[in-house]
Design an enzyme around this catalytic site. Structure first.
Site, mmCIF file in Angstrom:
data_model
loop_
_atom_site.group_PDB
_atom_site.id
_atom_site.type_symbol
_atom_site.label_atom_id
_atom_site.label_comp_id
_atom_site.label_asym_id
_atom_site.label_seq_id
_atom_site.Cartn_x
_atom_site.Cartn_y
_atom_site.Cartn_z
ATOM 1 N N GLY A 1 31.334 40.651 36.561
ATOM 2 C CA GLY A 1 32.679 40.519 36.047
ATOM 3 C C GLY A 1 33.226 39.158 36.374
ATOM 4 O O GLY A 1 32.620 38.386 37.126
ATOM 5 N N GLY B 1 37.058 37.250 37.047
ATOM 6 C CA GLY B 1 38.509 37.373 37.167
ATOM 7 C C GLY B 1 39.181 36.038 36.938
ATOM 8 O O GLY B 1 38.537 35.079 36.525
ATOM 9 N N SER C 1 40.260 33.986 39.028
ATOM 10 C CA SER C 1 39.962 32.915 39.967
ATOM 11 C C SER C 1 38.477 32.726 40.231
ATOM 12 O O SER C 1 38.093 31.835 40.960
ATOM 13 C CB SER C 1 40.692 33.172 41.289
ATOM 14 N N GLY C 2 37.645 33.578 39.646
ATOM 15 C CA GLY C 2 36.233 33.380 39.889
ATOM 16 C C GLY C 2 35.405 34.525 39.364
ATOM 17 O O GLY C 2 35.927 35.456 38.763
ATOM 18 N N LYS C 3 34.100 34.446 39.585
ATOM 19 C CA LYS C 3 33.209 35.488 39.089
ATOM 20 C C LYS C 3 32.888 36.486 40.186
ATOM 21 O O LYS C 3 32.943 36.167 41.372
ATOM 22 C CB LYS C 3 31.917 34.862 38.574
ATOM 23 N N VAL C 4 32.541 37.711 39.740
ATOM 24 C CA VAL C 4 32.194 38.743 40.708
ATOM 25 C C VAL C 4 30.725 39.115 40.533
ATOM 26 O O VAL C 4 30.259 39.297 39.411
ATOM 27 C CB VAL C 4 33.087 39.994 40.519
ATOM 28 N N ASP D 1 49.768 42.191 39.539
ATOM 29 C CA ASP D 1 48.801 42.098 38.447
ATOM 30 C C ASP D 1 48.070 43.429 38.276
ATOM 31 O O ASP D 1 46.850 43.462 38.117
ATOM 32 C CB ASP D 1 47.817 40.948 38.725
#
Ligand SMILES: *[C@@H]1O[C@H](CO)[C@@H](O)[C@H](O)[C@H]1NC(C)=O
Ligand SMILES: *[C@@H]1O[C@H](CO)[C@@H](O)[C@H](O)[C@H]1NC(C)=O
Length: 673
Positions: free
Chosen positions: A376, A378, A380-383, A504
């Site tokens: 995934g 988001g 601010s960055g990837k998961v 959020d």
């Protein structure tokens, strides 16, 4: 043998000889002009099961031995002049299903034999002089068939159980001396009239949720607290709360009560403005007199028909072109300067690398994050999903969020990172995703979380084709997810000190574990409130289109009610199956839902096809309505997460009563911490 000479013009007394008719089963003498007392020998008849003497001029006491010698099923003697106590043995055979004795002069306590009277369906005792404590056993839920209880205008006392019997359809206790808290009105109850008693405490939140009440009269009691927002889910046509000590605002949720025609809130301590949502109602009677309401009266009420509706509210006024007798003209409002004092939170600035939990994660493993195991991405960055070696249990699946250390974005992302570390490092709750540790290096910052097997709610609702999802989420799973989410937010808003706003909340940030229990994730935008309810506490930058409340548009500040709005959007996603922010800039699920509701009411077309199970449609409508209420325009009139959680928990209790605890949470505590 039956004897029926009803509806004639018989006069004089009932003959003594009737007491010799040993085979008599039914004696119908109603609607005549019979005088005098009833011969006591009739009470000794061994086969009498049904006696109807109503609408006569009978006096004296009612057969003292009635019910002792025969299995009496029905007694109807209203509209006479009878006095004394009811017969002691009335229900000693436990066959009695109707006791109808209204409009007489009966007095004293009710007979003891009513204690085991479990076939009783109708109890009509009104307009007599009965006294004493009402038998508690008659409220008992087990095997109770009682459905109509009309005991108004007597002198009964006593308290109610928290839950009234499920079969009650009508309960009228007006003008007695009942005390204690207001019972929950679930089940089949349609009418509850309790005016002029000594009921106290607040109006219970669980009035709502499963209630079918259409008429509610709690006037002239000693009710305190405020009117629950969730009153909006009731389909009331009459609501009378006058003459209590109710304070707070009139909830905007009244706008949902589309069939409300009689509304009396007079003689309380209500304050604030009358919500403009009242404009949507078609009221035949409105009384808001004797409160502390202020501001301009909603336009639809500014006409002669409501001339007598607003007395003794010194702060109310009308617009210049709509003068109403006795009400002043509103002055043009001046803009109150925006309080610019910014109470920004000082975040820990020197967090370089904090080990939040004692789990040892091999950093190399972490640096091997590749596109293949990216699950995934988001704001601010990837998961990534990775497998780490955990000394104790062997391998363990973890989720790792990698935040880039870009040149220009650095400041914002640093803030997100710090917020997430600080907040998640401090709070622990079953419905909030666990941050296990974080690692900061020169090229990246890594946040390590527990891995959630079923991904995000968003995927299950809107992208099932892209995940391996054999079956859609059924209603009970959706309800459980709503409750889990409400629990997590309720904890953040009400149990954390200082409170935390997520800012959020959206289906993409709600993660599901192997059992589909939900946890809130992504605290990058979360902020700690200086003071709960403080509108100036946080600046409202960020959020996701479709989930952002309207106040973001004009004040760029918000309190925890921004989460309530976003939560409402998630409820709408769960019930309608629609995306929050699909078809372009025009579309917004909250507005769509409101418009549909306004135009067509609650129709099956609103619901996601996957949950149109007849057993749950009504409940889905209620959750949909809650979603609409949570997405109301005015933050102060949105319910709190605590209110919403209580409303949702009603279902849990209901399903548990029906024996479905295996599918719905078994936790009994409302708020686990
Ligand atoms: C409105 O309520 C007040 C206070 O309860 C009462 O005195 C008044 O008569 C009511 N007005 C109408 C029109 O019923
Ligand atoms: C009253 O007048 C104002 C402007 O003078 C106008 O905007 C408003 O629509 C009018 N209200 C009604 C109900 O006519």
């Amino acid at each position: 043998m039956e004897l029926d000479v009803s509806s004639n013009k018989l006069t004089g007394a009932i003959p003594d000889d009737f007491g010799k008719l040993v085979n008599l089963t039914m004696l119908f003498l109603y609607k005549n002009q019979l005088h005098g007392s009833i011969p006591p020998s009739i009470g000794l008849l061994p086969n009498l099961i049904d006696i109807r003497l109503f609408d006569n001029l009978l006096s004296g006491s009612l057969l003292p031995e009635l019910g002792k010698h025969s299995a009496l099923g029905n007694i109807e003697v209203p509209n006479n002049n009878l006095s004394g106590e009811l017969p002691d043995y009335l229900c000693s055979n436990r066959k009695l299903y109707d006791i109808v004795v209204f409009n007489n002069r009966f007095s004293g306590k009710l007979p003891k034999s009513l204690d085991g009277c479990y076939l009783l369906e109708n109890l009509m005792l009104y307009n007599n002089i009965f006294t004493g404590e009402f038998p508690k056993s008659l409220w008992s839920v087990v095997t109770n068939r009682l459905s109509v209880v009309m005991i108004q205008n007597n002198n009964f006392s006593g308290t109610f159980p928290t839950h009234l019997p499920w079969n009650f359809t009508r309960l009228d206790i007006r003008n007695n001396r009942f005390s204690g808290p207001i019972p929950t009105l679930a089940g089949k109850m349609k009418v509850f009239q309790a005016a002029n008693n000594l009921l106290s405490g607040e109006i219970p939140w669980d009035l709502t949720g499963t209630s079918q009440v259409v008429e509610l009269d709690l006037s002239r009691n000693q009710i305190t607290g405020s009117i629950p927002m969730t009153i909006g889910v009731l389909k009331l046509n009459t609501l009378n709360l006058s003459g209590n000590k109710i304070s707070g605002n009139i909830p905007a949720a009244f706008g949902f009560m589309s069939v409300l025609t009689i509304l009396d809130l007079s003689s309380n301590a209500l304050s604030g403005e009358i919500p403009k949502e009242i404009n949507k109602l078609r009221l035949n009677f409105l009384n808001l007199s004797m409160n502390h309401l202020s501001g301009e009266i909603p336009t639809s009420l500014q006409n002669g028909a409501y001339e007598e509706s607003f007395f003794f509210n010194p702060g109310l006024c009308v617009s210049p072109n709509n003068s109403i007798r006795n009400l002043p003209i509103c002055r043009v409002r001046s803009n109150i300067g925006d309080d610019t004092s910014r109470r920004l939170i000082t975040l820990f600035s020197a967090v370089a690398s904090i080990m939040v939990a004692g789990l040892a994660v091999d950093y190399d493993v972490l640096s091997g994050l590749s596109e293949q195991n990216c699950v995934g991405s988001g704001r601010s960055g990837k998961v990534y999903r990775i497998c780490a070696v955990d000394g104790a249990d062997g391998n363990r699946i973890l989720a790792v969020k990698k935040i880039w250390n870009g040149q220009n974005l650095a400041e914002n992302l640093e803030k997100d990172f710090l917020a997430e570390v600080r907040i998640l490092g401090e709070i622990r709750h079953t419905n909030i995703v666990k941050l296990l540790c974080c690692i900061s290096s020169s090229e990246a910052k890594l946040l390590v979380y527990e891995y959630m097997e079923n991904g995000s709610l968003d995927q299950w609702l809107h992208q099932r084709d892209r995940i391996v999802a054999p079956a859609p989420l059924d209603w009970l799973k959706r309800l459980q997810i709503a409750i889990d989410l409400a629990r997590g937010l309720c904890y953040m808003h009400h149990d954390c000190s200082p409170a935390i706003v997520h800012r959020d909340v959206k289906s993409a940030n709600i993660l599901l574990d192997a059992e589909f229990r939900a946890k809130i994730a992504d605290f990058g935008l979360a902020r700690i409130l200086v003071k709960a309810g403080d509108l100036k506490s946080v600046s409202a930058i960020g959020g996701t289109f479709g989930y952002m409340p309207p106040e973001y548009g004009y004040q760029r500040k918000g309190n925890e009610k921004v989460d309530v709005y976003s939560f409402g959007v998630v409820l709408l996603e769960l019930t309608t199956g629609r995306v929050a922010n699909g078809g372009g800039a025009e579309y917004c699920l909250a507005e769509w839902a409101w418009r549909q509701y306004q135009e067509y009411g609650l129709s099956i077309d609103l619901l996601d096809e996957d949950i149109r199970d007849p057993a749950y449609i009504e409940d889905a409508f209620t959750v949909f309505t809650l979603g609409v209420i949570c997405t109301g325009g005015q933050p102060s009139l949105r319910p709190s997460m605590k209110d919403v959680l209580y409303a949702l928990l009603r279902f849990e209790h209901k399903y548990r009563e029906r024996g479905q605890q295996d599918t719905v949470s078994e936790e009994t505590s409302l708020l686990e911490s």
